[in-house]
Enzyme design. Structure first.
Site, PDB file in Angstrom:
ATOM      1  CG  ASP A 303      -1.947   1.112   1.191  1.00 40.33           C
ATOM      2  OD1 ASP A 303      -3.077   0.834   0.808  1.00 40.33           O
ATOM      3  OD2 ASP A 303      -1.597   2.267   1.539  1.00 40.33           O
ATOM      4  CB  ILE A 304       1.225   4.081  -2.410  1.00 39.16           C
ATOM      5  CG1 ILE A 304       1.583   3.180  -3.603  1.00 39.16           C
ATOM      6  CG2 ILE A 304       2.008   5.397  -2.485  1.00 39.16           C
ATOM      7  CD1 ILE A 304       1.199   3.761  -4.947  1.00 39.16           C
ATOM      8  CG  ASN A 311      -4.765  10.935  -5.942  1.00 42.55           C
ATOM      9  OD1 ASN A 311      -4.085  10.994  -6.962  1.00 42.55           O
ATOM     10  ND2 ASN A 311      -5.357   9.842  -5.528  1.00 42.55           N
ATOM     11  CG  HIS A 316      -7.468  12.400  -8.974  1.00 40.08           C
ATOM     12  ND1 HIS A 316      -7.577  11.331  -8.124  1.00 40.08           N
ATOM     13  CD2 HIS A 316      -8.266  13.372  -8.457  1.00 40.08           C
ATOM     14  CE1 HIS A 316      -8.413  11.617  -7.137  1.00 40.08           C
ATOM     15  NE2 HIS A 316      -8.845  12.858  -7.318  1.00 40.08           N
ATOM     16  CG  ASP A 320      -4.299   8.253 -12.780  1.00 35.80           C
ATOM     17  OD1 ASP A 320      -4.688   7.723 -11.716  1.00 35.80           O
ATOM     18  OD2 ASP A 320      -5.069   8.774 -13.612  1.00 35.80           O
ATOM     19  NE  ARG A 335      11.220 -15.054  -8.078  1.00 37.35           N
ATOM     20  CZ  ARG A 335      10.900 -16.056  -7.266  1.00 37.35           C
ATOM     21  NH1 ARG A 335      11.728 -17.074  -7.123  1.00 37.35           N
ATOM     22  NH2 ARG A 335       9.758 -16.049  -6.608  1.00 37.35           N
ATOM     23  CD  GLU A 346      -4.431   3.852  -1.564  1.00 36.31           C
ATOM     24  OE1 GLU A 346      -4.598   4.221  -0.400  1.00 36.31           O
ATOM     25  OE2 GLU A 346      -5.324   3.906  -2.442  1.00 36.31           O
TER      26      GLU A 346
END
Length: 565
Positions: A303-304, A311, A316, A320, A335, A346
C-alpha cells in the site's frame, strides 16, 4: 524469464567455446602414438567425455550429451580398473575404444558445427531484427511421436525466439502440462500407444489449461477429424505435410490474439499489472501446482504511503503516474515467475512462488529501498518520490486464500502502525511488539560447490544466488579439502569424479583424518548410475545423490531441504 534466457544464452556460448577445446584435446588423445597409449591417457579421455556427458544437457545440447554418453561407456574401463593393467592389455583396450568411438567422436564434431551455425543465425536475427515478430514470453509444447519432425519443429521454433518443450507420448505431455505453464500446444492426432484425442479431455476440462490455444497436426486430411477436433476445442487444424512458414504464421497469429484477449480481460488498463480477476484465477493455479510439487510460496500486500495526499496536493494525473511508476518498478525488479496484480486504489499484491517469507521480504525490501532513492515518476521536470508499507505472509495448508490475503493485509497494517515505510512479515498478534518479525540477520549459510566444470559451477551459483547463502568454489577435490579444513561449510555440492582428488576420495580422506564437520551436508553429483557408487556414497555420509543431467528445480528443492531454508 529474460534474465534466465540471457544467462542460458551466455552459458551456451561459453560452453561451445569450451567444448571446442575439449574436442581438440580428445582428437589429440585419440591419435596418441602407441607408446603414449597408457592408462593415464585413457583416464584423461574418460574425464573429458564424462564432463561433456554431464554438462551438455544442462545447456540443452541433448544430442552432444547422448553421443558423449556412448563414449563414456567405451572408456569406462579406464576409470574402473582397480590395479595397473599390463601395458599390452591397456594398448589393446585403448585401440578398441578408439575404433568403436570414432563414429561418436565424429558426431560430436558435427553437432558442434551445427550448434555453432544455429547460434550464429540467432545472433544475426538479434542484430538485424527477426523476420517474424515473435510475441514475448511465448512458451510452447510440441507433442508428436515422430522424432524427426518433433526435433525439427523444436529447433526452428527456438530459433524464432520461443521457449519450447516437447513430448513423444500422452503420458509425458500430461506430466509437462502439470509442471509448467504454456502459451500454446501443438498436438499430433495419430500417436502410439495413445492417440492425441486422449489429451483433449485432459486439456480442455482442466481450468488451468482450457484457455491455452491448441493446434492439431494430423497426417489425415479427413473432414470428420477436423469437425471432431473443432467441436472438442481445437483452435486450429494443420494437415501434414505442411510448410513450416505456414505453421509459424498460424502460431504467431494465435499467440498475438490470445495476448490481446488477455490484455483486455486480465490487465489493469492504467498500470498494465494483472487485475483482481486474473489474480483470483491464477492463485488457484499456483496452489494446485505446489500441492503437486511442494515448495514455499509467499504473498505480499503493498500500500503506497499517504497516497491520498499525493492526489490532493498534485492532482489525480500525478497519482496515476505514481501508480504506473510503482507497477513498472515492481515488474522490472521481480522475477518473471512472480505475479503482480493491482488490488484496487493504491494497493498491489505480489505472489512469489518458490519464496519463503524471508525471501519475499528481502525482495520487496530491495524495491522499497529503490523508491527511497529514486523517483517513481517524473512530470514537467519535477521528480516524485514515494514509500510504501508492505506485509508478507507465507502460505500453509491450514489456511484459505482469504485468510492468506488477510494475514498479508494485517502485516501491512502493522507496518503502517509502526511508522510506514516498512516491510513486515506476518506474525500472531501483529499489534504487539513481539508479533512483528523483520527477519533475523544471523550468519550466512556457506555452500561449497566442488566441480571441475567451471561453467556448471557458474550456472549453479546463478540459479541459487537468490537464496540466503554464501558461495565457495573449488575446481577439484584438493581445493575443496583445503576450504573445508579452513572454514565452516554447511553444504558441499560435490562432483564424484574430478582431477587430482575425486569426490569419493575427498570424503574418504576426511573420514580417515576424522576431519569431516559433523554439521556439513553432502549433495553429490555424478554422471554414473552404478549402484555401488550410491552405496559407497551413503557409507561416506552423502545425504543426497543426484545424477547428471539433473533438474535445477529439483536441485534447489534439495538444497532448501538440506539447509532448512
Amino acid at each position: 524469464m529474460l534474465k534466465e534466457a540471457r544467462l542460458m544464452k551466455e552459458g551456451r556460448r561459453r560452453y561451445v567455446s569450451e567444448l571446442r577445446k575439449q574436442l581438440k584435446e580428445l582428437e589429440e588423445l585419440h591419435g596418441a602414438p602407441v607408446g603414449e597409449r597408457t592408462a593415464d591417457t585413457a583416464k584423461r579421455i574418460y574425464r573429458i567425455v564424462h564432463t561433456i556427458k554431464g554438462s551438455a544437457p544442462m545447456f540443452e545440447f541433448e544430442r552432444i550429451g547422448s553421443a558423449a554418453e556412448n563414449l563414456v561407456h567405451l572408456w569406462e574401463w579406464a576409470q574402473d580398473q582397480e590395479s595397473i593393467l599390463g601395458s599390452h592389455t591397456v594398448r589393446a583396450q585403448f585401440y578398441q575404444a578408439v575404433q568403436a568411438g570414432e563414429r561418436w567422436k565424429r558426431q560430436l564434431v558435427m553437432e558442434l558445427g551445427l550448434y555453432e551455425q544455429e547460434m550464429e543465425l540467432d545472433e544475426q536475427q538479434e542484430q538485424f531484427g527477426k523476420t517474424t515478430m515473435t510475441p514475448s514470453g511465448g512458451r510452447l509444447l510440441i507433442i508428436d511421436d515422430d522424432e524427426v519432425l518433433r526435433s525439427y519443429l523444436v529447433r526452428r521454433l527456438k530459433l524464432e525466439g520461443y521457449e519450447v518443450d516437447h513430448a513423444s507420448d500422452v503420458a509425458t505431455a500430461q506430466k509437462l502440462l502439470r509442471e509448467h505453464s504454456y502459451d500454446l500446444i501443438t498436438l499430433d492426432l495419430m500417436m502410439h500407444p495413445q492417440s492425441g484425442y486422449e489429451l483433449f479431455e485432459f486439456v480442455k476440462e482442466d481450468p488451468t489449461l482450457k484457455w491455452v490455444p491448441l493446434v492439431v497436426l494430423s497426417g489425415r486430411d479427413d473432414i470428420q477429424d477436423k469437425v471432431r477436433c473443432f467441436y472438442l476445442g481445437a483452435d486450429d487444424f494443420v494437415t501434414k505435410p505442411f510448410q513450416y512458414e505456414e505453421l509459424s504464421a498460424r502460431i504467431y497469429s494465435l499467440l498475438k490474439r490470445t495476448k490481446s484477449f488477455e490484455q483486455m480481460a486480465f490487465r489493469d488498463p492504467l498500470t498494465g499489472a494483472y487485475n483482481r480477476r486474473f489474480f483470483d484465477h491464477q492463485i488457484q493455479v499456483e496452489l494446485q501446482r505446489i500441492r503437486r510439487y511442494p515448495t514455499p510460496i509467499s504473498l505480499v500486500f503493498i500500500d503506497i504511503d499517504r497516497f491520498k495526499s499525493i492526489n490532493d496536493t498534485h492532482g489525480h494525473h500525478i497519482g496515476d503516474l505514481v501508480l504506473q511508476g510503482l507497477a513498472h518498478m515492481l515488474q522490472n525488479h521481480l522475477r518473471a515467475t512472480d505475479l503482480i496484480a493491482r488490488f484496487g486504489g493504491e494497493e498491489f499484491v505480489v505472489v512469489l512462488p518458490g519464496s519463503t517469507a524471508q525471501d519475499a521480504q528481502k525482495s520487496i525490501d530491495c524495491i522499497l529501498q529503490l523508491t527511497r532513492n529514486e523517483p517513481v515518476t517524473q512530470n514537467d521536470g519535477q521528480s516524485y518520490y514515494i514509500t510504501f508499507s508492505a506485509g508478507v505472509a507465507e502460505w500453509s495448508e491450514d489456511m484459505t486464500v482469504e485468510e492468506w490475503i488477510k494475514r498479508a493485509d494485517d502485516a501491512m497494517y502493522a507496518a503502517k502502525q509502526c511508522g510506514r515505510n516498512k516491510v513486515l512479515q506476518y506474525a500472531k498478534e501483529m499489534g504487539g511488539e513481539d508479533g512483528i518479525a523483520e527477519g533475523a540477520q544471523g550468519r550466512k549459510t556457506v555452500v561449497l560447490i566442488a566441480d571441475d566444470d567451471r561453467i556448471l559451477r557458474s550456472i549453479l551459483m546463478s540459479k541459487l544466488q537468490h537464496l540466503p547463502i554464501t558461495f565457495l568454489e573449488a575446481a577439484d577435490g584438493e581445493e575443496a579439502y583445503v576450504l573445508i579444513k579452513q572454514q565452516q561449510v554447511d553444504l558441499c555440492i560435490l562432483d564424484s569424479i574430478m582431477p587430482n582428488l575425486g569426490g569419493f576420495e575427498l570424503l574418504e580422506r576426511l573420514e580417515l583424518e576424522e576431519a569431516k564437520p559433523k554439521d556439513m551436508h553432502i549433495l553429490m553429483l555424478s554422471g554414473r548410475t552404478r549402484e555401488d557408487d550410491l552405496s559407497k556414497g551413503l557409507s561416506l555420509g552423502v545425504n543426497v545423490f543426484m545424477h547428471k543431467p539433473f533438474s535445477m528445480v529439483e536441485l534447489e528443492f534439495k538444497v532448501r531441504q538440506l539447509l532448512n531454508l
